[in-house]
Scaffold this motif. Structure first.
Motif, short mmCIF file in Angstrom:
data_model
loop_
_atom_site.label_atom_id
_atom_site.label_comp_id
_atom_site.label_asym_id
_atom_site.label_seq_id
_atom_site.Cartn_x
_atom_site.Cartn_y
_atom_site.Cartn_z
N LYS A 8 0.44 -1.16 0.07
CA LYS A 8 0.11 -0.21 0.02
C LYS A 8 0.93 1.39 0.10
O LYS A 8 0.96 2.12 -0.87
N LEU A 9 1.67 0.92 0.87
CA LEU A 9 2.88 2.64 0.92
C LEU A 9 3.36 2.73 -0.37
O LEU A 9 3.46 3.54 -1.46
N ALA A 10 3.83 1.96 -1.20
CA ALA A 10 4.38 1.38 -2.57
C ALA A 10 3.61 2.02 -3.92
O ALA A 10 4.01 3.14 -4.39
N ASP A 11 1.63 1.60 -3.52
CA ASP A 11 0.83 2.33 -4.50
C ASP A 11 0.62 3.68 -3.99
O ASP A 11 0.49 4.73 -4.46
N LEU A 12 0.58 4.55 -2.52
CA LEU A 12 0.72 5.89 -2.57
C LEU A 12 1.71 6.49 -2.71
O LEU A 12 1.72 7.25 -3.58
N LEU A 13 3.00 6.26 -3.37
CA LEU A 13 4.40 6.46 -3.58
C LEU A 13 4.53 6.49 -5.17
O LEU A 13 4.39 7.47 -5.80
N ASP A 14 3.90 5.48 -5.64
CA ASP A 14 3.61 5.71 -7.21
C ASP A 14 2.88 6.49 -7.18
O ASP A 14 2.53 7.49 -8.45
N GLN A 15 1.40 6.92 -6.78
CA GLN A 15 0.53 8.05 -7.26
C GLN A 15 1.43 9.34 -7.07
O GLN A 15 0.90 10.08 -7.78
N HIS A 16 2.62 9.73 -6.37
CA HIS A 16 3.19 10.78 -6.76
C HIS A 16 4.73 11.06 -6.97
O HIS A 16 5.45 11.44 -7.36
N ALA A 17 4.33 9.53 -7.70
CA ALA A 17 4.92 9.63 -9.23
C ALA A 17 7.08 8.94 -8.02
O ALA A 17 8.19 9.65 -9.10
N TYR A 18 6.68 8.55 -7.54
CA TYR A 18 8.37 7.36 -6.86
C TYR A 18 7.63 5.85 -7.02
O TYR A 18 6.74 5.82 -6.46
N LEU A 19 8.22 5.49 -8.05
CA LEU A 19 8.56 4.20 -7.95
C LEU A 19 9.37 3.49 -7.37
O LEU A 19 10.68 3.07 -7.35
N ALA A 20 9.16 2.78 -5.78
CA ALA A 20 9.52 2.22 -4.93
C ALA A 20 9.48 0.72 -5.21
O ALA A 20 8.27 0.00 -5.49
N ASP A 21 11.06 -0.21 -5.12
CA ASP A 21 11.03 -1.56 -5.06
C ASP A 21 10.69 -2.28 -3.67
O ASP A 21 10.24 -1.59 -2.41
N GLU A 22 10.47 -3.63 -3.71
CA GLU A 22 9.89 -3.96 -2.71
C GLU A 22 10.83 -3.33 -1.03
O GLU A 22 9.87 -3.44 0.21
N GLY A 23 11.90 -3.60 -1.54
CA GLY A 23 13.18 -3.69 -0.22
C GLY A 23 12.58 -2.57 0.51
O GLY A 23 12.79 -1.76 1.67
N LEU A 24 12.71 -0.76 -0.22
CA LEU A 24 12.65 0.14 0.04
C LEU A 24 10.86 0.36 0.49
O LEU A 24 11.27 0.85 1.52
N SER A 25 10.10 0.07 0.00
CA SER A 25 8.59 0.54 0.22
C SER A 25 8.64 -0.39 1.78
O SER A 25 8.01 0.12 2.21
#
Length: 288
Positions: free
Chosen positions: A8-25
């Protein structure tokens, strides 16, 4: 904001154009849930600072940035007294005939004369995201001081008393590893090393951040950047430089990466003369 999972955090970051991988998210999710600072280490330009900026947008909280440098001390990071305003206040009191020394001393050390620096601002602001950027540039003494502040988010101002955070800020600490940061500070944080993005992720970032970019150009730039990172350069290009390079190419109307255009725009990706000369002499741009 209730974030129930790293995905869910990765999805929220993605909504702001930041593409985080699984480790970072996952690391960022745990830092939020556990209330621990997130220590991000990696080469310059891989997205450490950008993550803090994006988390501030995601949480709808102000980003308070403490830029570290050699010689930074506690006063510059915490607070200072506004001596000019204090002096004006004393002159105004003198003009009004106020001579009570005790009263004047109490007045000039009022909160309105205190200039809050980043750490104090972060403690007083609810909510806030505190970015301690490039901690490796600061001195050992400041590291020890920062560790104390991050332990309880409390600051003592002798003239006013203790100021504590109602809600501790979300803290992101970054390092480019120009020197080793002490273990004591790292133990206080959750640690994550940011690698350069994979080829496919870098292409996705370019297309997401620069919608006018063609997929062909994005793939050619990402491929060339990956080769440059294996070329033994003083400063290999990070994703920040790859974005700058692509934007420069788009500004010149490029739809794909031809060697001539790559050469004349290389200064957007490489920041050292030795690196530019090495790349231009290697023929690597001819395989873009």
């Amino acid at each position: 904001m209730d974030i129930e999972s790293p995905a869910k955090l990765a999805d929220l970051l993605d909504q702001h154009a930041y593409l985080a991988d699984e480790g970072l998210s996952t690391a960022a999710f745990l830092a939020l849930r556990m209330g621990r600072p997130l220590f991000l280490e990696g080469e310059a330009g891989v997205g450490k600072t950008e993550l803090a900026k994006t988390m501030a947008l995601m949480l709808d909280a102000p980003l308070i940035r403490l830029q570290c440098y050699e010689g930074l001390d506690a006063a510059q990071a915490l607070y200072d007294w506004d001596f000019a305003r204090q002096l004006l206040h004393l002159k105004a009191a003198e003009a009004a005939g106020i001579t009570d020394a005790g009263r004047l001393e109490g007045e000039i050390y009022d909160r309105r004369f205190l200039i809050a620096r980043p750490l104090l601002r972060a403690i007083e602001t609810d909510p806030a995201v505190l970015l301690v950027d490039e901690i490796d540039r600061a001195d050992d003494e400041f590291e020890a001081f920062l560790l104390e502040v991050l332990s309880d988010f409390t600051i003592s101002v002798p003239e006013l008393g203790t100021i504590s955070a109602r809600t501790p800020p979300v803290v992101v600490v970054t390092s480019n590893r120009t020197r080793e940061v002490h273990d004591a500070l790292k133990r206080r944080c959750l640690y994550h090393w940011l690698e350069h993005p994979s080829f496919e992720r870098e292409v996705a970032i370019l297309l997401r951040r620069l919608p006018e970019c063609t997929e062909a150009l994005a793939r050619q730039v990402a491929s060339t950047a990956a080769r440059l990172r294996e070329h033994g350069l003083v400063k290999p290009p990070g994703i920040a430089e790859t974005l700058d390079w692509t934007e420069a190419l788009l500004t010149l109307g490029a739809r794909d990466l031809d060697p001539g255009l790559a050469a004349v725009t290389l200064g957007a990706a490489l920041k050292y003369r030795e690196d530019v000369e090495k790349v231009l002499g290697s023929g690597v741009l001819g395989r873009a």
